[in-house]
Design a protein around this motif. Structure first.
Motif, mmCIF file in Angstrom:
data_model
loop_
_atom_site.group_PDB
_atom_site.id
_atom_site.type_symbol
_atom_site.label_atom_id
_atom_site.label_comp_id
_atom_site.label_asym_id
_atom_site.label_seq_id
_atom_site.Cartn_x
_atom_site.Cartn_y
_atom_site.Cartn_z
ATOM 1 N N LYS A 20 -7.393 4.293 1.778
ATOM 2 C CA LYS A 20 -7.697 2.869 1.885
ATOM 3 C C LYS A 20 -8.249 2.292 0.589
ATOM 4 O O LYS A 20 -8.288 1.074 0.414
ATOM 5 N N THR A 21 -8.687 3.162 -0.350
ATOM 6 C CA THR A 21 -9.274 2.674 -1.602
ATOM 7 C C THR A 21 -8.217 2.373 -2.644
ATOM 8 O O THR A 21 -8.502 1.760 -3.676
ATOM 9 N N ASN A 22 -6.981 2.798 -2.404
ATOM 10 C CA ASN A 22 -5.912 2.606 -3.381
ATOM 11 C C ASN A 22 -5.137 1.342 -3.049
ATOM 12 O O ASN A 22 -4.491 1.251 -2.006
ATOM 13 N N ASP A 23 -5.177 0.381 -3.950
ATOM 14 C CA ASP A 23 -4.473 -0.881 -3.733
ATOM 15 C C ASP A 23 -3.157 -0.962 -4.512
ATOM 16 O O ASP A 23 -2.561 -2.040 -4.617
ATOM 17 N N ASP A 24 -2.698 0.157 -5.077
ATOM 18 C CA ASP A 24 -1.442 0.150 -5.814
ATOM 19 C C ASP A 24 -0.285 -0.176 -4.870
ATOM 20 O O ASP A 24 -0.245 0.282 -3.734
ATOM 21 N N PHE A 25 0.659 -0.944 -5.376
ATOM 22 C CA PHE A 25 1.850 -1.265 -4.596
ATOM 23 C C PHE A 25 2.995 -0.338 -5.009
ATOM 24 O O PHE A 25 2.915 0.381 -6.005
ATOM 25 N N SER B 128 -4.328 3.141 -13.935
ATOM 26 C CA SER B 128 -5.586 3.697 -14.428
ATOM 27 C C SER B 128 -5.451 4.376 -15.784
ATOM 28 O O SER B 128 -6.453 4.725 -16.404
ATOM 29 N N GLY B 129 -4.206 4.572 -16.238
ATOM 30 C CA GLY B 129 -3.999 5.311 -17.482
ATOM 31 C C GLY B 129 -3.943 6.813 -17.274
ATOM 32 O O GLY B 129 -3.703 7.579 -18.206
ATOM 33 N N GLU B 130 -4.169 7.265 -16.034
ATOM 34 C CA GLU B 130 -4.080 8.680 -15.683
ATOM 35 C C GLU B 130 -3.107 8.826 -14.510
ATOM 36 O O GLU B 130 -2.960 7.903 -13.693
ATOM 37 N N VAL B 131 -2.459 9.992 -14.441
ATOM 38 C CA VAL B 131 -1.572 10.257 -13.311
ATOM 39 C C VAL B 131 -2.391 10.148 -12.028
ATOM 40 O O VAL B 131 -3.425 10.805 -11.886
ATOM 41 N N TYR B 132 -1.941 9.296 -11.126
ATOM 42 C CA TYR B 132 -2.686 9.062 -9.891
ATOM 43 C C TYR B 132 -2.032 9.825 -8.749
ATOM 44 O O TYR B 132 -0.880 9.579 -8.403
ATOM 45 N N HIS B 133 -2.773 10.775 -8.164
ATOM 46 C CA HIS B 133 -2.282 11.528 -7.019
ATOM 47 C C HIS B 133 -2.607 10.756 -5.748
ATOM 48 O O HIS B 133 -3.768 10.451 -5.485
ATOM 49 N N HIS B 134 -1.588 10.456 -4.976
ATOM 50 C CA HIS B 134 -1.774 9.722 -3.740
ATOM 51 C C HIS B 134 -2.412 10.634 -2.690
ATOM 52 O O HIS B 134 -2.435 11.853 -2.854
ATOM 53 N N ARG C 119 0.839 -1.196 0.000
ATOM 54 C CA ARG C 119 0.000 0.000 0.000
ATOM 55 C C ARG C 119 0.875 1.248 0.000
ATOM 56 O O ARG C 119 1.830 1.337 0.766
ATOM 57 N N ILE C 120 0.523 2.221 -0.850
ATOM 58 C CA ILE C 120 1.312 3.444 -0.964
ATOM 59 C C ILE C 120 1.107 4.347 0.233
ATOM 60 O O ILE C 120 2.057 4.913 0.775
ATOM 61 N N ASN C 121 -0.137 4.494 0.665
ATOM 62 C CA ASN C 121 -0.450 5.511 1.663
ATOM 63 C C ASN C 121 -1.611 5.030 2.523
ATOM 64 O O ASN C 121 -2.692 4.740 2.008
ATOM 65 N N ASP C 122 -1.420 4.966 3.818
ATOM 66 C CA ASP C 122 -2.480 4.502 4.720
ATOM 67 C C ASP C 122 -3.651 5.483 4.811
ATOM 68 O O ASP C 122 -4.710 5.124 5.333
ATOM 69 N N ASN C 123 -3.459 6.701 4.308
ATOM 70 C CA ASN C 123 -4.563 7.667 4.304
ATOM 71 C C ASN C 123 -5.556 7.399 3.183
ATOM 72 O O ASN C 123 -6.618 8.014 3.138
ATOM 73 N N MET D 238 9.974 4.055 -4.886
ATOM 74 C CA MET D 238 9.789 3.843 -6.320
ATOM 75 C C MET D 238 8.320 3.518 -6.584
ATOM 76 O O MET D 238 7.841 2.430 -6.274
ATOM 77 N N TYR D 239 7.598 4.510 -7.115
ATOM 78 C CA TYR D 239 6.193 4.337 -7.453
ATOM 79 C C TYR D 239 6.094 3.839 -8.886
ATOM 80 O O TYR D 239 6.749 4.375 -9.785
ATOM 81 N N MET D 240 5.263 2.839 -9.083
ATOM 82 C CA MET D 240 5.141 2.232 -10.401
ATOM 83 C C MET D 240 4.163 3.014 -11.281
ATOM 84 O O MET D 240 3.396 3.848 -10.806
ATOM 85 N N LYS D 241 4.198 2.721 -12.573
ATOM 86 C CA LYS D 241 3.317 3.368 -13.536
ATOM 87 C C LYS D 241 1.862 3.197 -13.125
ATOM 88 O O LYS D 241 1.439 2.115 -12.708
ATOM 89 N N SER D 242 1.083 4.260 -13.241
ATOM 90 C CA SER D 242 -0.319 4.227 -12.845
ATOM 91 C C SER D 242 -1.091 3.193 -13.652
ATOM 92 O O SER D 242 -0.979 3.137 -14.882
#
Length: 200
Positions: free
Chosen positions: A41-46, A97-103, A35-39, A91-95
């Protein structure tokens, strides 16, 4: 609140050595995080990360023994810290969603502390400051900012990943002896830069 941005921060040899170490092939021990950010919870990106130094450990375990500190030395020595709290590589991986994802916005620590963010990737994933200003990701760029104010990172669409090194510390801005050998001492972006001359 303040933020100050410098380009071409390290010389080419220092920057090349550091980027080669983090980019693979030289053994940097990236660690998987689910998980990128505990704030958010809907984002499951690693993402991948590794802590180089943390003050929150017994003194014999503050420096990560798996990491070769030598490539980081010029960067660490450039910062006017009195007390270092944490040094962490991200190191954040490529989004996906196809759009820049703001954490999700966050503060690094609740107490007053300085942040310095060094970029190793030029991509379309900015760092968003508390006032909404977007600091673009440009390799060999250093951002000094108030890490106790809300800010966020993001995931790119135009590159496979976005690599940064994050410093949290107490002290000042750039060490005078490092400033004298910088390619450009003039920041490309500056808001309330005088804050860097005051202790925090």
């Amino acid at each position: 609140m303040y933020y100050v941005v410098y380009d071409d921060y390290l010389n080419y040899k220092e920057y090349g050595f550091l980027k080669a170490y983090l980019s693979g092939g030289l053994g940097f021990p990236w660690s998987y995080s689910s998980r990128i950010n505990d704030n958010d919870k809907t984002n499951d990106d690693f993402y991948f990360a590794q802590t180089l130094y943390t003050q929150h450990q017994p003194i014999t375990r503050q420096w990560n023994p798996m990491v070769d500190v030598e490539p980081f030395a010029p960067l660490i020595d450039s910062i006017g810290y009195i007390s270092m709290t944490r040094i962490k590589c991200n190191m954040y991986m490529k989004s996906g969603s196809g759009e820049v994802y703001h954490h999700a916005k966050h503060v690094d620590y609740d107490n007053p502390n300085r942040g310095a963010l060094f970029y190793l990737t030029t991509c379309n994933a900015p760092t968003v400051m508390a006032d909404g200003y977007e600091v673009q990701a440009v390799e060999n760029r250093m951002l000094f900012f108030d890490a106790s104010t809300p800010h966020c990172s993001s995931s790119p669409t135009d590159k496979p990943n976005r690599m940064t090194i994050n410093f949290n510390y107490h002290g000042y801005g750039i060490k005078p002896d490092f400033r004298h050998r910088m390619q450009s001492q003039v920041p490309v972006v500056s808001k309330n830069a005088e804050k860097l001359t005051e202790f925090m």
